[in-house]
Motif scaffolding. Structure first.
Motif, PDB file in Angstrom:
ATOM      1  N   ASN A 217       0.746  -1.143  -0.186  1.00  0.00           N
ATOM      2  CA  ASN A 217       0.037   0.005   0.024  1.00  0.00           C
ATOM      3  C   ASN A 217       0.754   1.213   0.052  1.00  0.00           C
ATOM      4  OD1 ASN A 217      -1.847   1.947   0.295  1.00  0.00           O
ATOM      5  ND2 ASN A 217      -2.763   0.998   2.043  1.00  0.00           N
ATOM      6  N   ASP A 219      -0.191   4.239  -0.389  1.00  0.00           N
ATOM      7  CA  ASP A 219      -1.132   5.426   0.231  1.00  0.00           C
ATOM      8  C   ASP A 219      -0.639   5.856   1.364  1.00  0.00           C
ATOM      9  OD1 ASP A 219      -2.954   7.573   0.109  1.00  0.00           O
ATOM     10  OD2 ASP A 219      -4.727   5.919   0.860  1.00  0.00           O
ATOM     11  N   GLY A 239      -3.398   1.535  -3.917  1.00  0.00           N
ATOM     12  CA  GLY A 239      -3.645   3.167  -3.822  1.00  0.00           C
ATOM     13  C   GLY A 239      -2.936   3.879  -4.645  1.00  0.00           C
ATOM     14  N   LYS A 242      -4.256   7.278  -6.104  1.00  0.00           N
ATOM     15  CA  LYS A 242      -4.611   8.305  -4.994  1.00  0.00           C
ATOM     16  C   LYS A 242      -3.362   9.141  -4.825  1.00  0.00           C
ATOM     17  CE  LYS A 242      -8.106   5.925  -2.579  1.00  0.00           C
ATOM     18  NZ  LYS A 242      -8.251   5.065  -1.275  1.00  0.00           N
TER      19      LYS A 242
END
Length: 342
Positions: A217, A219, A239, A242
């Motif tokens: 991940n 993010d 992620g 984003k």
């Protein structure tokens, strides 16, 4: 174990404060040799003057450029104790003058960072001795200082670039680290393990490079803050769509991930000036991805074919009333797909 050699990069001074009690003149700018800080932590210096911190573990941490060690509070905080009046021993005044002379000599021939460290060491020693009125043995005093330092944890380390290689768990780094850095490079390492070692004051990072071999991940604030990011991934980057970073390079990205990024940008917008570059090892791979994207988005709002003699034909779609996304290919030594917001 392989390490990555880094070029010496000038690192800014951490403090502009100069000692008030000790005037300093004729500073010699020659950097003295660094000394070992731990049995498990050794330091070497290469021919160009950069330093490395090497840990003899399966995973290792490397720090290059000039490395400084300092207590995060500047001095060791001590509890106040009553002053014990004692008779001054013979020749103490003369010894004090000699000590003062030696302090001045060492300080005057040190760099600014060495002077800061020297001042902190002197204050810490005085305060520690004052708070231990029963201590009359030098060996006992330094043993006490060592125990006190161990309880407080490691001093902060200021470096230009930190490299984590195959760091999977906290056991791979047997020392407590507090790193203030400019750049970060990771190779097959667990993001959740080394992130607590990065001082928040390091953000935003100048560069972040991550080579990943398992679903990760990304993010995270440390990733979002970096001005330039590189992903060398062989597995899923969670992620990814984003990311707030405007300049990102990928060693590879499958078509599904690219489609996910574009769809997220269509729905949520993206800052003008953003540029994602995705490398492909074969030209036909890039052409296949481009064909799949054109098929996926040809019904998008304001879809338009973009033809440029210098690039592989692509397309543009509207993201807002004031911005659009350009999707095209670059056919050079490395074939790249470009996602650019204008």
């Amino acid at each position: 174990m392989k390490t990555v050699k880094q070029e010496p990069i000038e690192f800014e001074n951490q403090s502009d404060e100069t000692p008030k009690a000790i005037p300093l003149e004729n500073q010699n700018q020659t950097q003295p040799a660094m000394r070992p800080i731990d049995k498990a932590l050794s330091m070497s210096q290469n021919s160009v003057g950069s330093h490395e911190l090497l840990l003899p573990q399966q995973g290792f941490f490397e720090a290059s450029s000039t490395t400084h060690f300092q207590n995060s509070n500047g001095t060791l905080p001590m509890a106040s104790v009553p002053v014990v009046q004692q008779q001054t021993p013979p020749n103490f005044d003369e010894d004090s003058r000699q000590i003062s002379h030696q302090i001045m000599r060492v300080a005057a021939n040190s760099t600014k960072d060495r002077q800061d460290c020297f001042r902190q060491l002197l204050f810490a020693t005085v305060f520690a001795f004052e708070s231990s009125p029963t201590c009359t043995n030098v060996e006992e005093f330094f043993r006490m200082m060592g125990e006190r330092h161990a309880k407080k944890g490691r001093s902060s380390v200021n470096v230009d670039v930190a490299v984590f290689n195959t760091v999977k768990s906290s056991q791979d780094i047997p020392v407590k680290l507090d790193l203030k850095i400019n750049r970060l490079k990771t190779v097959y390492s667990n993001l959740e393990v080394f992130l607590p070692m990065i001082n928040p004051r390091s953000l935003p990072l100048t560069d972040l490079s991550m080579v990943i071999e398992e679903p990760t991940n990304v993010d995270h604030g440390i990733v979002h803050s970096a001005k330039h990011v590189y992903f060398g991934a062989t597995d899923d980057l969670i992620g990814l769509e984003k990311l707030k970073t405007k300049n990102v390079r990928f060693r590879f990205l499958n078509t599904t991930d690219v489609i996910g990024i574009i769809r997220y940008w269509i729905e949520n917008g993206k800052e003008v000036g953003t540029e994602f570059l995705i490398a492909y090892s074969r030209n036909y791979c890039l052409r296949e991805v481009m064909a799949d994207l054109q098929e996926e988005f040809h019904r998008a709002r304001d879809y338009s074919e973009e033809i440029n003699e210098h690039f592989m034909p692509g397309f543009s779609i509207s993201l807002s009333s004031t911005s659009k996304l350009l999707v095209y290919g670059i056919e050079k030594v490395v074939d790249e797909l470009v996602l650019k917001v204008m």
